[in-house]
Design a protein around this motif. Structure first.
Motif, PDB file in Angstrom:
ATOM      1  N   GLN A   1       0.837  -1.206   0.000  1.00 27.87           N
ATOM      2  CA  GLN A   1       0.000   0.000   0.000  1.00 27.87           C
ATOM      3  C   GLN A   1       0.865   1.247   0.000  1.00 27.87           C
ATOM      4  O   GLN A   1       0.573   2.224  -0.674  1.00 27.87           O
ATOM      5  CB  GLN A   1      -0.922   0.006   1.217  1.00 27.87           C
ATOM      6  CG  GLN A   1      -2.068  -0.963   1.053  1.00 27.87           C
ATOM      7  CD  GLN A   1      -2.792  -1.226   2.368  1.00 27.87           C
ATOM      8  OE1 GLN A   1      -2.345  -0.817   3.442  1.00 27.87           O
ATOM      9  NE2 GLN A   1      -3.916  -1.923   2.275  1.00 27.87           N
ATOM     10  N   ARG A   2       1.945   1.171   0.765  1.00 27.52           N
ATOM     11  CA  ARG A   2       2.840   2.328   0.835  1.00 27.52           C
ATOM     12  C   ARG A   2       3.480   2.583  -0.529  1.00 27.52           C
ATOM     13  O   ARG A   2       3.591   3.699  -0.997  1.00 27.52           O
ATOM     14  CB  ARG A   2       3.900   2.036   1.897  1.00 27.52           C
ATOM     15  CG  ARG A   2       5.099   2.920   1.829  1.00 27.52           C
ATOM     16  CD  ARG A   2       6.160   2.387   2.774  1.00 27.52           C
ATOM     17  NE  ARG A   2       7.466   2.844   2.361  1.00 27.52           N
ATOM     18  CZ  ARG A   2       8.243   2.184   1.526  1.00 27.52           C
ATOM     19  NH1 ARG A   2       7.858   1.041   0.993  1.00 27.52           N
ATOM     20  NH2 ARG A   2       9.424   2.672   1.210  1.00 27.52           N
TER      21      ARG A   2
ATOM     22  N   ALA B   1       0.935   4.114  -2.758  1.00 26.41           N
ATOM     23  CA  ALA B   1       0.678   5.507  -2.396  1.00 26.41           C
ATOM     24  C   ALA B   1       1.799   6.407  -2.895  1.00 26.41           C
ATOM     25  O   ALA B   1       1.585   7.586  -3.161  1.00 26.41           O
ATOM     26  CB  ALA B   1       0.543   5.628  -0.879  1.00 26.41           C
ATOM     27  N   ALA B   2       3.006   5.848  -3.013  1.00 25.18           N
ATOM     28  CA  ALA B   2       4.130   6.664  -3.457  1.00 25.18           C
ATOM     29  C   ALA B   2       4.150   6.848  -4.973  1.00 25.18           C
ATOM     30  O   ALA B   2       4.887   7.681  -5.497  1.00 25.18           O
ATOM     31  CB  ALA B   2       5.436   6.026  -3.002  1.00 25.18           C
TER      32      ALA B   2
ATOM     33  N   ALA C   1      -0.551   9.425  -8.975  1.00 26.98           N
ATOM     34  CA  ALA C   1      -1.959   9.014  -9.045  1.00 26.98           C
ATOM     35  C   ALA C   1      -2.287   8.427 -10.414  1.00 26.98           C
ATOM     36  O   ALA C   1      -3.035   7.448 -10.519  1.00 26.98           O
ATOM     37  CB  ALA C   1      -2.842  10.214  -8.735  1.00 26.98           C
TER      38      ALA C   1
ATOM     39  N   THR D   1      -1.922   4.756 -10.540  1.00 33.37           N
ATOM     40  CA  THR D   1      -2.637   3.883  -9.614  1.00 33.37           C
ATOM     41  C   THR D   1      -4.146   3.937  -9.804  1.00 33.37           C
ATOM     42  O   THR D   1      -4.874   3.177  -9.182  1.00 33.37           O
ATOM     43  CB  THR D   1      -2.323   4.280  -8.161  1.00 33.37           C
ATOM     44  OG1 THR D   1      -2.582   5.667  -8.002  1.00 33.37           O
ATOM     45  CG2 THR D   1      -0.886   3.990  -7.800  1.00 33.37           C
ATOM     46  N   THR D   2      -4.632   4.826 -10.662  1.00 33.24           N
ATOM     47  CA  THR D   2      -6.096   4.890 -10.846  1.00 33.24           C
ATOM     48  C   THR D   2      -6.465   4.326 -12.216  1.00 33.24           C
ATOM     49  O   THR D   2      -5.626   4.084 -13.047  1.00 33.24           O
ATOM     50  CB  THR D   2      -6.593   6.351 -10.745  1.00 33.24           C
ATOM     51  OG1 THR D   2      -5.769   7.156 -11.559  1.00 33.24           O
ATOM     52  CG2 THR D   2      -6.563   6.825  -9.320  1.00 33.24           C
TER      53      THR D   2
END
Ligand code: FCB
Length: 447
Positions: free
Chosen positions: A435-436, A439-440, A443, A446-447
């Motif tokens: 997850q980390r 998150a790094a 965007a 990851t979307t």
């Protein structure tokens, strides 16, 4: 928590996992001797087989990579890589070369401790850390390893927990070599720290580009009493556990109260120039933290441990007290203005874990780790520079005098079959790291 550059890792130590104590010309160490002495370790356990990491290392690197950690802290066994005459043992060095190379190929940063307690027995036979000469032998060993393994290491650590080597090894006899006199402990500490200073110089000479530091275990000491004598006892506890090591390293002197109040007449022999060697700047400081103790005065010059009732404890009987880690980090920053960047090089807990239907349910460890991550985060918010955190330990292993009964691993080891099973805490840690990472990422990815 933690900036993208924060390093997450797992840790082990040579004698606790490698086994193969007779392979490829490895010399006997003080832990071989100590664990072969009746009554010294639980059930007479020893590191003779341990996790058989010496032969299963490739599988273990896969495990580490599979967890998704950024770094791995391991130690080198001095008796494997150096013959008694000081020349290199090529076969022993090759083991570490292969291991470090593979870790590098898997993108894992390698933090290497030179001395995690396995002193060659032939040096103990000449006095061990009570002999000043051992500091120079350690420097020879550090030079050899830095020269031979240069380019394969991302961070060097000279000693692991000199407090344990000096106090448990020479002060109360719970660890190898099993001697018990405070005067031995203070002299052994001085020689260990001298060895650290000389070792640091050797590393910097032979592998100049790689950061180098040392690892200290620290303990939080408080009292549940308002009696000034008990408050003073708690202060002396922290002085003895923490400042005995940190003050010479960071301020170039020993805490006077140690030799004047706690152990009168036990000051070590310090020669001119020694403290300058010990106080050389560190690129980082490794901190190992496990628990808090509740102290009261012993009625004389010292303290005694009075365990608190009704607090959460682990299989070791150690209190779970994450606040202590934050408190200590903040205190070190306040007391030592030159505190270097810190890595939490060990933190974790033992529980009586078992594999049931292919699973190891270890909820206390998951909770323990989360609460300690939060404590580190709080210390960082308060301005302490913490660069990384290593869970102790990658896998269950030989827990010194407690043998194999105490299980500290994220990975369960069945010592009969050597099967490794990821505990639920390992799965949770892996998810946390994924997850980390996500998150790094920008965007858009990851979307
Ligand atoms: C530390 C040691 C490490 C391990 C943990 C539980 O003191 O550095 O080897 O035994 O405790």
């Amino acid at each position: 928590m933690a900036s993208p550059g924060f390093l997450w890792g797992v840790a082990t130590a040579s004698y606790q996992i490698e086994g193969a104590i007779h392979a490829d010309g490895r010399l006997p160490s003080i832990w071989d001797t100590f664990s072969a002495t009746p009554g010294k370790t639980l059930g007479g356990d020893s590191g003779e087989h341990a996790c058989e990491h010496y032969t299963r290392w490739a599988e273990d690197v896969d495990l580490i990579a599979d967890l998704g950690v950024d770094g791995y802290r391991l130690s080198i066994a001095w008796p494997r890589v150096m013959h008694a005459d000081g020349t290199p043992n090529a076969a022993g060095l090759d083991f570490y070369r292969r291991l470090l190379t593979r870790l590098g190929e898997r993108g894992i940063r390698r933090f290497v401790t030179l001395y995690h307690w396995d002193l060659p027995q032939h040096l103990e036979d000449r006095g061990g850390w009570l002999n000043r000469d051992t500091a120079w032998r350690f420097a020879d060993y550090a030079a050899l390893v830095a020269r031979e393994l240069r380019g394969l290491v991302d961070g060097w650590m000279t000693l692991n927990e000199p407090w344990c080597s000096a106090f448990l090894g020479y002060g109360n006899g719970h660890h190898a070599p099993g001697l018990a006199d405070p005067r031995y402990a203070t002299q052994a500490m001085h020689h260990l720290l001298l060895g650290h200073g000389l070792g640091l110089q050797a590393i910097r000479e032979h592998d100049p580009g790689t950061p180098a530091g040392i690892v200290a275990n620290v303990g939080r000491g408080t009292t549940d009493s308002s009696d000034p004598a008990d408050i003073e006892a708690a202060r002396l506890y922290e002085l003895q556990h923490n400042d005995w090591v940190l003050q010479p390293l960071l301020a170039g002197r020993y805490p006077a109260d140690l030799f004047e109040r706690l152990w009168p007449g036990s000051a070590p022999l310090v020669l001119p120039g020694d403290m300058d060697l010990i106080r050389q700047p560190l690129d980082f400081l490794g901190i190992n933290y496990y628990f808090r103790s509740n102290l009261r005065s012993d009625g004389a010059t010292g303290f005694r441990d009075v365990p608190l009732d009704g607090v959460e404890r682990t299989q070791m009987g150690w209190e779970v007290y994450p606040q202590g880690l934050e408190d200590l980090l903040r205190r070190f920053k306040a007391v030592y203005p030159n505190l270097p960047p810190v890595y939490i090089t060990e933190n974790g807990m033992a529980s009586d874990d078992a594999v049931v239907d292919g699973r190891v349910d270890d909820p206390q460890r998951q909770s323990y780790l989360k609460r300690h991550f939060a404590a580190v985060s709080a210390a960082m918010d308060a301005g302490v520079e913490v660069r990384g955190y290593f869970v102790w330990s990658l896998m269950d292993n030989f827990e010194w005098a407690f043998g194999y009964e105490r299980r500290f691993g994220l990975v369960h080891v069945d010592y009969t079959t050597q099967a490794r099973t990821l505990k639920d805490s390992a799965l949770a840690f892996r998810t946390f790291l994924q997850q980390r990472r996500a998150a790094a990422l920008p965007a858009a990815l990851t979307t």
